[in-house]
Design a protein around this motif. Sequence first.
Motif, PDB file in Angstrom:
ATOM      1  N   VAL A 617       0.835  -1.202   0.000  1.00 42.25           N
ATOM      2  CA  VAL A 617       0.000   0.000   0.000  1.00 42.25           C
ATOM      3  C   VAL A 617       0.868   1.250   0.000  1.00 42.25           C
ATOM      4  CG1 VAL A 617      -1.713   1.307   1.310  1.00 42.25           C
ATOM      5  CG2 VAL A 617      -1.944  -1.178   1.082  1.00 42.25           C
ATOM      6  N   MET A 618       1.945   1.247   0.782  1.00 40.16           N
ATOM      7  CA  MET A 618       2.838   2.414   0.804  1.00 40.16           C
ATOM      8  C   MET A 618       3.482   2.635  -0.556  1.00 40.16           C
ATOM      9  SD  MET A 618       4.598   1.966   4.563  1.00 40.16           S
ATOM     10  CE  MET A 618       5.698   3.366   4.405  1.00 40.16           C
ATOM     11  N   GLY A 619       3.918   1.555  -1.195  1.00 36.63           N
ATOM     12  CA  GLY A 619       4.508   1.671  -2.518  1.00 36.63           C
ATOM     13  C   GLY A 619       3.529   2.243  -3.522  1.00 36.63           C
ATOM     14  N   ASP A 620       2.276   1.813  -3.433  1.00 39.40           N
ATOM     15  CA  ASP A 620       1.251   2.307  -4.340  1.00 39.40           C
ATOM     16  C   ASP A 620       0.966   3.792  -4.082  1.00 39.40           C
ATOM     17  OD1 ASP A 620      -1.071   1.739  -6.277  1.00 39.40           O
ATOM     18  OD2 ASP A 620      -2.114   2.560  -4.529  1.00 39.40           O
ATOM     19  N   LEU A 621       0.939   4.195  -2.814  1.00 44.01           N
ATOM     20  CA  LEU A 621       0.699   5.610  -2.496  1.00 44.01           C
ATOM     21  C   LEU A 621       1.823   6.492  -3.030  1.00 44.01           C
ATOM     22  CD1 LEU A 621      -0.685   5.403   1.162  1.00 44.01           C
ATOM     23  CD2 LEU A 621      -1.966   5.859  -0.936  1.00 44.01           C
ATOM     24  N   LYS A 623       3.556   5.924  -5.719  1.00 42.68           N
ATOM     25  CA  LYS A 623       3.329   6.041  -7.162  1.00 42.68           C
ATOM     26  C   LYS A 623       2.240   7.066  -7.478  1.00 42.68           C
ATOM     27  CE  LYS A 623       4.618   1.238  -8.186  1.00 42.68           C
ATOM     28  NZ  LYS A 623       4.095  -0.089  -8.615  1.00 42.68           N
ATOM     29  N   ARG A 624       1.326   7.236  -6.547  1.00 44.68           N
ATOM     30  CA  ARG A 624       0.218   8.179  -6.741  1.00 44.68           C
ATOM     31  C   ARG A 624       0.579   9.592  -6.257  1.00 44.68           C
ATOM     32  NH1 ARG A 624      -4.887   5.350  -7.317  1.00 44.68           N
ATOM     33  NH2 ARG A 624      -4.547   3.098  -7.200  1.00 44.68           N
ATOM     34  N   ARG A 625       1.857   9.839  -6.017  1.00 45.46           N
ATOM     35  CA  ARG A 625       2.364  11.130  -5.530  1.00 45.46           C
ATOM     36  C   ARG A 625       1.916  11.432  -4.111  1.00 45.46           C
ATOM     37  NH1 ARG A 625       0.921  15.751  -7.972  1.00 45.46           N
ATOM     38  NH2 ARG A 625      -0.877  14.978  -9.132  1.00 45.46           N
ATOM     39  N   GLY A 626       1.684  10.379  -3.334  1.00 45.13           N
ATOM     40  CA  GLY A 626       1.336  10.565  -1.936  1.00 45.13           C
ATOM     41  C   GLY A 626       2.583  10.727  -1.080  1.00 45.13           C
ATOM     42  N   PRO A 646      -2.730  13.959  -3.619  1.00 37.63           N
ATOM     43  CA  PRO A 646      -3.651  14.699  -4.487  1.00 37.63           C
ATOM     44  C   PRO A 646      -4.974  13.948  -4.634  1.00 37.63           C
ATOM     45  CG  PRO A 646      -1.462  14.564  -5.474  1.00 37.63           C
ATOM     46  CD  PRO A 646      -1.463  13.639  -4.302  1.00 37.63           C
ATOM     47  N   LEU A 647      -6.062  14.683  -4.581  1.00 36.23           N
ATOM     48  CA  LEU A 647      -7.383  14.053  -4.734  1.00 36.23           C
ATOM     49  C   LEU A 647      -7.494  13.337  -6.072  1.00 36.23           C
ATOM     50  CD1 LEU A 647     -10.291  13.616  -3.735  1.00 36.23           C
ATOM     51  CD2 LEU A 647     -10.882  15.831  -4.748  1.00 36.23           C
ATOM     52  N   ALA A 648      -6.876  13.891  -7.103  1.00 38.82           N
ATOM     53  CA  ALA A 648      -6.941  13.279  -8.436  1.00 38.82           C
ATOM     54  C   ALA A 648      -6.362  11.867  -8.437  1.00 38.82           C
ATOM     55  CB  ALA A 648      -6.203  14.148  -9.446  1.00 38.82           C
ATOM     56  N   SER A 649      -5.418  11.595  -7.546  1.00 38.82           N
ATOM     57  CA  SER A 649      -4.774  10.291  -7.496  1.00 38.82           C
ATOM     58  C   SER A 649      -5.657   9.237  -6.847  1.00 38.82           C
ATOM     59  CB  SER A 649      -3.455  10.377  -6.725  1.00 38.82           C
ATOM     60  OG  SER A 649      -2.554  11.249  -7.370  1.00 38.82           O
ATOM     61  N   LEU A 650      -6.780   9.655  -6.245  1.00 40.42           N
ATOM     62  CA  LEU A 650      -7.655   8.701  -5.568  1.00 40.42           C
ATOM     63  C   LEU A 650      -8.820   8.248  -6.435  1.00 40.42           C
ATOM     64  CD1 LEU A 650      -7.813  10.098  -1.925  1.00 40.42           C
ATOM     65  CD2 LEU A 650      -6.427   8.229  -2.823  1.00 40.42           C
ATOM     66  N   ILE A 651      -8.881   8.713  -7.665  1.00 40.82           N
ATOM     67  CA  ILE A 651      -9.916   8.229  -8.583  1.00 40.82           C
ATOM     68  C   ILE A 651      -9.642   6.752  -8.872  1.00 40.82           C
ATOM     69  CG2 ILE A 651     -10.905   8.439 -10.900  1.00 40.82           C
ATOM     70  CD1 ILE A 651     -10.278  11.439 -10.742  1.00 40.82           C
ATOM     71  N   PRO A 678       3.125  19.622  -9.723  1.00 43.96           N
ATOM     72  CA  PRO A 678       4.416  19.456 -10.397  1.00 43.96           C
ATOM     73  C   PRO A 678       4.259  19.727 -11.899  1.00 43.96           C
ATOM     74  CG  PRO A 678       3.938  17.586  -8.969  1.00 43.96           C
ATOM     75  CD  PRO A 678       2.693  18.404  -9.042  1.00 43.96           C
ATOM     76  N   ALA A 679       5.334  20.121 -12.523  1.00 46.27           N
ATOM     77  CA  ALA A 679       5.281  20.541 -13.933  1.00 46.27           C
ATOM     78  C   ALA A 679       4.754  19.435 -14.850  1.00 46.27           C
ATOM     79  CB  ALA A 679       6.663  20.991 -14.390  1.00 46.27           C
ATOM     80  N   ASP A 680       5.214  18.185 -14.640  1.00 44.84           N
ATOM     81  CA  ASP A 680       4.781  17.105 -15.530  1.00 44.84           C
ATOM     82  C   ASP A 680       3.287  16.809 -15.366  1.00 44.84           C
ATOM     83  OD1 ASP A 680       5.237  16.185 -12.962  1.00 44.84           O
ATOM     84  OD2 ASP A 680       5.889  14.187 -13.610  1.00 44.84           O
ATOM     85  N   ALA A 681       2.817  16.847 -14.112  1.00 42.43           N
ATOM     86  CA  ALA A 681       1.388  16.608 -13.873  1.00 42.43           C
ATOM     87  C   ALA A 681       0.554  17.738 -14.456  1.00 42.43           C
ATOM     88  CB  ALA A 681       1.125  16.466 -12.380  1.00 42.43           C
ATOM     89  N   GLN A 682       1.051  18.977 -14.337  1.00 41.12           N
ATOM     90  CA  GLN A 682       0.325  20.124 -14.880  1.00 41.12           C
ATOM     91  C   GLN A 682       0.229  20.035 -16.399  1.00 41.12           C
ATOM     92  OE1 GLN A 682       0.995  24.136 -13.351  1.00 41.12           O
ATOM     93  NE2 GLN A 682       1.349  24.856 -15.448  1.00 41.12           N
ATOM     94  N   GLU A 683       1.308  19.637 -17.023  1.00 38.20           N
ATOM     95  CA  GLU A 683       1.312  19.535 -18.488  1.00 38.20           C
ATOM     96  C   GLU A 683       0.268  18.530 -18.967  1.00 38.20           C
ATOM     97  OE1 GLU A 683       4.409  18.534 -22.161  1.00 38.20           O
ATOM     98  OE2 GLU A 683       5.122  18.551 -20.078  1.00 38.20           O
TER      99      GLU A 683
END
Length: 697
Positions: A617-621, A623-626, A646-651, A678-683
């Motif tokens: 679970v920690m590894g997965d979080l 990856k989701r930018r947690g 980020p809320l977007a990562s919980l979809i 972050p810049a990559d996520a914003q792009e």
Amino acid sequence: MNVYATESIRNVVLLGHGGCGKTSLIESMAFTTGIIKRVRTVTEGGTVSDYDKEEVKRKFSIQSSVIPLEVDGVKVNLLDTPGFFDFSGEVYEALSVADGAIIVINGKSGVEVGTRKSFEFCAKRGIPVIVYITCVEDEHVDASAIIDELRESYGNKIVPFHMPMKEGTEFKGFINAAKMLECRLQPNGTYYEKEVEEGVNEELDEYRQQLMEGVAETSEELMEKFFAEEPFTEDEIKTAIVSSIAKRDLMPVICGAINTDYGANILLHDMVKYFSAPGTVTDQFVGIKVKTDEPVSAAYDVSQPVSAYVFKTIADPFVGRFSLVKVTDGILKADSAVYNANRDAEERIGKLYVLRGKEQIEVNALYAGDIGAIAKLSVTKTGDTLSPKANPIIFEKAEMPEPYTFVRYVTKTKGDEDKVSAALKKLMDEDLTLKEVNDKANRQMLLYGLGDQHLEIVKSKLADRYKVEIELVKPKVAFKETIRGKVEVRGKYKKQSGGHGQYGDVLMEFEPSGDLETPYVFDEKIFGGAVPKNYFPAVEKGIAESCLKGPLAGYPVVGIKATLTDGSYHPVDSSEMAFKMAAITAFKNGVMDAKPVLLEPIVNLKVDVLDKNTGDVMGDLNKRRGRILGMNPLEGGRQELVADIPLASLIGYSTDLRSMTGGSGEFSYEFSRYEQMPADAQEKVLKEAAAEKENIK
């Protein structure tokens, strides 16, 4: 159906992992008591407790249902519940009115995640438990191993009453450890009993010893008899067992076979014999007297003024609208009036019913402790209390799980929005774990539920029941825009089309305000009347309108300070509208030059998982930018992981978490703050916004 007094009522909920056999067990008990003529399987559909179209189609329980049975002059209200976690709201509703629980374990599957959750539910609410192991006739099922696993987790409270009797791998019947009787099944479905002597079966002797120790611990007198090696009488054993089960000091284990009614028959009689009448769970209903604010609790006393708690609502377009109630005091009668203090409204009770699945059985009264249904109440909803107007009370509403899975919905047919919204309100009356949210900032309608499967079934119910269709799509996240730089920019609006024209000219300064809670701060530093004061409100209005939809990706703008420093006007052509448009132009150009960035909502996430799952679970979080903030040890070999994410990562997180943890993981979150992406996520978000804009064109 007869009307039963309080002492002749048992309210029993069936719990267990999805697919463990609860519905099949109820079907067998219904056949045993003669209310159905043949047993149907879940696969073929049409079982007495799974009557909803979605349940028949999908081959599993979706909603809780009440199946009243009559056994030995006692009414047993069986509450069948779904085993899949997306429908745990139904389980919570059934638990709120149960006085005892049967935890069903499929012998082929053993102790599963849903089994352990069932024990947790009952422990939290103080509900007495009997464990029922099915499929013991199967040659590969080892009931003793399941009992040992249960005792490892729940201690000596787990006491086997039955053990399967096999000759080689062939199932022959059961041995009753309480009575030391061998119950050998016959080809015609009956069985004969034969006494078993101590010392013949070592495992049986061990079970018998555990049971007698439990009996001895209920009183000093019985403890003395135990140490004196005096045998207990049958009445002493029964009284002690009833007392111990009620106090949750004892959780008997009973075995059953799918291909025989013996197990179901014994379980029915044991429920009557060992479970207590309503009132066992002492703090089940607590609340206040409305007029005096005095505390009040359910006493299940028929001599008291009537009161009832509405624990479930059924709003079917064909069956009708029913409010399912548990009578907590007095006698609820047909053709009477009650008062709903939650809604400050009187309600007229016409007919009273006992529901048996989809069957409606009319009764003239329900005694304290009984469960029934009232048709067509005007304003009453789930969680409300009915009582006399002269002495109104309100019970605390039963706990319900919070929905965290959300999707966006759009109607398939343009113009169906109002029809869909009306249909959803009816579904939300039935299902308190379903929520509709109008996200005005992103111009979208959201559905919140307990999981993806839950929301898919909502979609299916809308189409089948109410003839409206929706699509479930990925939701827009409530991003916001702001700036990180400072810029000075001119905005000019000039229009000439004969006669009076339009002219507005502003020089604006844009910079971060430092307050992300407020869209903008407006200021002016005009000297010499370059822009008349009467146009300042129009300039501010232009800024306010521009903040609603930012130029970067169309999201609301926050944290901007806009200062009007200079400008010009025309004595004839200038107007409020012209200066508003000039400010909008300045805003659009200025923001794009002032290092615009996207802000994303960050939530504080709590994940409850078993120790063995923490690494995954920690590894997965991650990856989701947690960002993991800490771990808190919990009871039962569990950990609570705390993270900002980020809320977007919980979809879609609900499905993924269940997959990682075998269904044992749970999560909750609450909004924390907005942070720069972050810049990559914003792009990536900007590309998606651009693509959507292009599709609209």
